[in-house]
Design a protein around this motif. Structure first.
Motif, PDB file in Angstrom:
ATOM      1  N   ILE A 145       0.927  -1.120  -0.118  1.00 17.78           N
ATOM      2  CA  ILE A 145      -0.096   0.128   0.046  1.00 17.78           C
ATOM      3  C   ILE A 145       0.942   1.266  -0.106  1.00 17.78           C
ATOM      4  O   ILE A 145       1.745   1.308   0.724  1.00 17.78           O
ATOM      5  N   ALA A 147       2.365   4.873   0.765  1.00 17.29           N
ATOM      6  CA  ALA A 147       2.348   6.099   1.743  1.00 17.29           C
ATOM      7  C   ALA A 147       1.159   6.741   1.892  1.00 17.29           C
ATOM      8  O   ALA A 147       0.847   7.490   0.716  1.00 17.29           O
ATOM      9  N   ILE A 150      -4.058   5.066   3.453  1.00 19.48           N
ATOM     10  CA  ILE A 150      -4.867   4.596   4.395  1.00 19.48           C
ATOM     11  C   ILE A 150      -5.289   6.217   5.169  1.00 19.48           C
ATOM     12  O   ILE A 150      -6.386   6.441   5.624  1.00 19.48           O
ATOM     13  N   THR A 151      -4.021   6.790   5.381  1.00 14.05           N
ATOM     14  CA  THR A 151      -4.153   8.073   6.086  1.00 14.05           C
ATOM     15  C   THR A 151      -5.255   8.972   5.729  1.00 14.05           C
ATOM     16  O   THR A 151      -5.964   9.435   6.337  1.00 14.05           O
ATOM     17  N   ILE A 154      -8.787   7.597   5.800  1.00 14.24           N
ATOM     18  CA  ILE A 154      -9.793   7.950   6.974  1.00 14.24           C
ATOM     19  C   ILE A 154      -9.834   9.353   7.590  1.00 14.24           C
ATOM     20  O   ILE A 154     -10.883   9.683   7.905  1.00 14.24           O
ATOM     21  N   ILE A 155      -8.914  10.280   7.285  1.00 18.79           N
ATOM     22  CA  ILE A 155      -9.156  11.689   7.399  1.00 18.79           C
ATOM     23  C   ILE A 155     -10.401  12.141   6.658  1.00 18.79           C
ATOM     24  O   ILE A 155     -11.300  12.685   7.116  1.00 18.79           O
ATOM     25  N   GLN A 200     -25.674  23.699  37.978  1.00 21.80           N
ATOM     26  CA  GLN A 200     -24.565  23.661  36.943  1.00 21.80           C
ATOM     27  C   GLN A 200     -23.603  24.606  37.470  1.00 21.80           C
ATOM     28  O   GLN A 200     -23.897  25.708  38.260  1.00 21.80           O
TER      29      GLN A 200
ATOM     30  N   ASN B  56       5.341   1.680   5.244  1.00 16.73           N
ATOM     31  CA  ASN B  56       4.002   1.999   4.915  1.00 16.73           C
ATOM     32  C   ASN B  56       2.807   1.440   5.399  1.00 16.73           C
ATOM     33  O   ASN B  56       1.819   0.940   4.707  1.00 16.73           O
ATOM     34  N   ASP B  58      -0.395  -0.594   7.266  1.00 17.47           N
ATOM     35  CA  ASP B  58      -1.604  -0.107   7.559  1.00 17.47           C
ATOM     36  C   ASP B  58      -1.842   0.559   8.902  1.00 17.47           C
ATOM     37  O   ASP B  58      -2.364   1.577   8.914  1.00 17.47           O
ATOM     38  N   GLN B  61      -0.221   3.937   9.110  1.00 15.05           N
ATOM     39  CA  GLN B  61      -0.983   5.049   8.481  1.00 15.05           C
ATOM     40  C   GLN B  61      -2.225   5.432   9.249  1.00 15.05           C
ATOM     41  O   GLN B  61      -2.657   6.428   9.177  1.00 15.05           O
ATOM     42  N   ALA B  62      -2.914   4.383   9.842  1.00 16.32           N
ATOM     43  CA  ALA B  62      -4.046   4.431  10.689  1.00 16.32           C
ATOM     44  C   ALA B  62      -3.567   5.418  11.809  1.00 16.32           C
ATOM     45  O   ALA B  62      -4.631   6.482  12.276  1.00 16.32           O
ATOM     46  N   GLN B  64      -1.394   7.731  12.180  1.00 15.37           N
ATOM     47  CA  GLN B  64      -0.938   8.999  11.412  1.00 15.37           C
ATOM     48  C   GLN B  64      -2.363   9.827  11.441  1.00 15.37           C
ATOM     49  O   GLN B  64      -2.320  10.838  11.666  1.00 15.37           O
ATOM     50  N   ALA B  65      -3.352   8.875  10.749  1.00 15.62           N
ATOM     51  CA  ALA B  65      -4.623   9.644  10.379  1.00 15.62           C
ATOM     52  C   ALA B  65      -5.365  10.136  11.821  1.00 15.62           C
ATOM     53  O   ALA B  65      -5.843  11.154  11.824  1.00 15.62           O
ATOM     54  N   ILE B  68      -3.639  12.964  13.392  1.00 16.51           N
ATOM     55  CA  ILE B  68      -3.926  14.370  12.659  1.00 16.51           C
ATOM     56  C   ILE B  68      -5.305  14.882  12.833  1.00 16.51           C
ATOM     57  O   ILE B  68      -5.656  16.024  12.935  1.00 16.51           O
ATOM     58  N   LEU B  69      -6.282  13.731  12.850  1.00 15.77           N
ATOM     59  CA  LEU B  69      -7.683  14.227  13.376  1.00 15.77           C
ATOM     60  C   LEU B  69      -7.672  14.760  14.717  1.00 15.77           C
ATOM     61  O   LEU B  69      -8.592  15.569  14.779  1.00 15.77           O
ATOM     62  N   LEU B  72      -6.643  18.312  14.572  1.00 17.44           N
ATOM     63  CA  LEU B  72      -7.504  19.111  13.883  1.00 17.44           C
ATOM     64  C   LEU B  72      -9.073  19.413  14.880  1.00 17.44           C
ATOM     65  O   LEU B  72      -9.402  20.671  14.943  1.00 17.44           O
ATOM     66  N   PHE B  73      -9.130  18.404  15.422  1.00 17.41           N
ATOM     67  CA  PHE B  73     -10.649  18.621  16.228  1.00 17.41           C
ATOM     68  C   PHE B  73     -10.288  19.264  17.265  1.00 17.41           C
ATOM     69  O   PHE B  73     -11.319  20.113  17.876  1.00 17.41           O
ATOM     70  N   PHE B  94     -21.499  24.906  26.280  1.00 24.63           N
ATOM     71  CA  PHE B  94     -20.757  24.889  25.244  1.00 24.63           C
ATOM     72  C   PHE B  94     -20.635  23.237  24.575  1.00 24.63           C
ATOM     73  O   PHE B  94     -19.734  22.686  24.760  1.00 24.63           O
ATOM     74  N   PHE B  96     -20.888  22.614  21.316  1.00 25.37           N
ATOM     75  CA  PHE B  96     -20.039  22.050  20.248  1.00 25.37           C
ATOM     76  C   PHE B  96     -18.475  21.884  20.588  1.00 25.37           C
ATOM     77  O   PHE B  96     -17.673  21.209  20.257  1.00 25.37           O
ATOM     78  N   PHE B 100     -16.302  18.515  20.276  1.00 28.91           N
ATOM     79  CA  PHE B 100     -15.223  18.542  19.388  1.00 28.91           C
ATOM     80  C   PHE B 100     -13.866  17.860  20.328  1.00 28.91           C
ATOM     81  O   PHE B 100     -13.038  17.055  19.838  1.00 28.91           O
ATOM     82  N   PHE B 107     -10.051   9.859  19.659  1.00 28.96           N
ATOM     83  CA  PHE B 107      -9.076   9.884  18.524  1.00 28.96           C
ATOM     84  C   PHE B 107      -7.483   9.624  19.013  1.00 28.96           C
ATOM     85  O   PHE B 107      -6.795   8.586  18.506  1.00 28.96           O
ATOM     86  N   VAL B 149     -19.933  20.760  31.450  1.00 28.85           N
ATOM     87  CA  VAL B 149     -20.730  21.142  32.487  1.00 28.85           C
ATOM     88  C   VAL B 149     -20.827  22.807  32.812  1.00 28.85           C
ATOM     89  O   VAL B 149     -21.248  23.474  33.566  1.00 28.85           O
TER      90      VAL B 149
END
Lengths: 203, 154
Positions: A145, A147, A150-151, A154-155, A200, B56, B58, B61-62, B64-65, B68-69, B72-73, B94, B96, B100, B107, B149
């Motif tokens: 696969i 590089a 898959i990254t 998923i993103i 709260q 490389n 799997d 790469q998972a 890494q993803a 990164i996510l 971002l979040f 709050f 939202f 996130f 993640f 809360v």
């Protein structure tokens, strides 16, 4: 004037066939394949002249790490001659179309010993000046696969789901406001909020 | 009340910095003069410091993803917090921001777990980027729960 032009063009066309021009041969750069599969090695050429009946194609093979090449295929005089003694006996088939300048071969049932460089040399008489082109064959047990595939997948999926959820949320709010839908929980929701206000932390 | 707000914001910034360092530094596994994952395998030889791209597979790469996510979040939740701080109705929550932030913590957790399970047994130990990922996970979870809360002042 016209006759002069016509004479000049005939003379030029008459001169040119005497010289041979360069022929350009195209193959792939690298080919990946799985063990046991078949692979089609393509070879085509470009020539300034029409394809003659004496066009020839020949393929040679050089194993990885070796300096000797062996010839495995030759097409000449309308006949294809395949390897019947070397490592590719009974495994090479001619699948090209010489009339369309295609000299591709099919190699069947690949093995790890087939790793190496295949060189195609085509000649279209009188255009014989050309540089043979090589394609490298890599045989894998399992195709690796690349590089980042898959990254990125998923993103992309997660961000796509996020966008979808946000769009659906705003759509539902819009539709509720327009009275297209009516949520029966709205009355219950308000009472719950007022009840739990005292407990709260406040900013 | 300003202290709570400041504290929450500082915590969020710390989490974001931890996540960024953990994702960007290529030292999830270290050995003697070798550091590998998540992006490069680098080693210090007699000729100097050489890096080549990480394998490389799997699962790398998972991871890494997922890292990164999570960055971002976390960043999106910071933006959402600042937005909701000024635009939320009095007494609102709050949501939202919390969602996130909790997703970011999930993640990071998934990424760290996948790396722990799949990393090769022999030889190398875990490096500081791996430790930072595990530290960032509970911090971001707590931060997300605080946002749930938290309520804007009447």
């Amino acid at each position: 004037m016209l006759t002069v032009l016509a004479l000049a063009s005939v003379v030029l066309l008459g001169i040119v066939p005497e010289q041979s021009q360069a022929i350009t041969i195209y193959t792939g750069w690298e080919r990946h394949a799985l063990v046991g599969s078949d692979i089609r090695l393509s070879c085509s050429f470009f020539s300034w002249r029409w394809t003659s009946d004496d066009v020839t194609f020949s393929w040679t093979y050089r194993p990885d790490g070796s300096r000797d090449s062996i010839s495995i295929f030759h097409y000449t005089g309308g006949e294809a001659y395949v390897d019947n003694k070397g490592p590719f006996r009974d495994r090479v088939e001619f699948v090209g179309n010489p009339g369309r300048r295609d000299g591709s071969i099919l190699i069947k049932n690949l093995d790890f010993n087939d790793n190496g460089t295949f060189t195609c040399d085509a000649k279209n008489p009188p255009d014989i000046v050309g540089r043979p082109s090589s394609v490298r064959l890599l045989v894998f047990e399992k195709l690796p696969i690349q590089a980042g595939v898959i990254t990125g997948a998923i993103i992309g999926v997660v961000l796509g789901l996020l966008v979808l959820i946000v769009v659906i949320y705003y759509l539902m709010r819009f539709l509720v406001a327009r009275r297209v839908f009516s949520l029966s929980v709205s009355k219950h929701g308000k009472k719950k909020k007022e009840g739990s206000q005292q407990r709260q932390i406040k900013v | 009340m300003l202290f709570i707000l400041l504290g929450v914001l500082v915590l969020h910034l710390i989490i974001l910095i931890l996540l960024i360092v953990s994702t960007a530094a290529s030292t999830w596994s270290v050995g003697d003069k070798v550091s590998t994952d998540l992006w490069y395998n680098c080693m210090t030889t007699s000729e100097g410091y050489h890096c080549k791209p990480a394998s490389n597979e799997d699962w790398i790469q998972a991871v890494q993803a997922l890292m990164i996510l999570s960055v971002l979040f976390c960043f999106c939740s910071l933006i959402a917090f600042l937005y909701q701080l000024f635009r939320l109705v009095k007494g609102g929550r709050f949501f939202f921001t919390a969602i996130f932030q909790i997703l970011a913590s999930v993640f990071v957790m998934c990424g760290a777990i996948i790396y722990t399970v799949m990393s090769p047994d022999i030889g190398a130990q875990f490096g500081y980027a791996y430790v930072l990922a595990w530290v960032a996970f509970p911090l971001s979870l707590v931060s997300g729960l605080i946002y749930i809360v938290l309520r804007k002042k009447e």
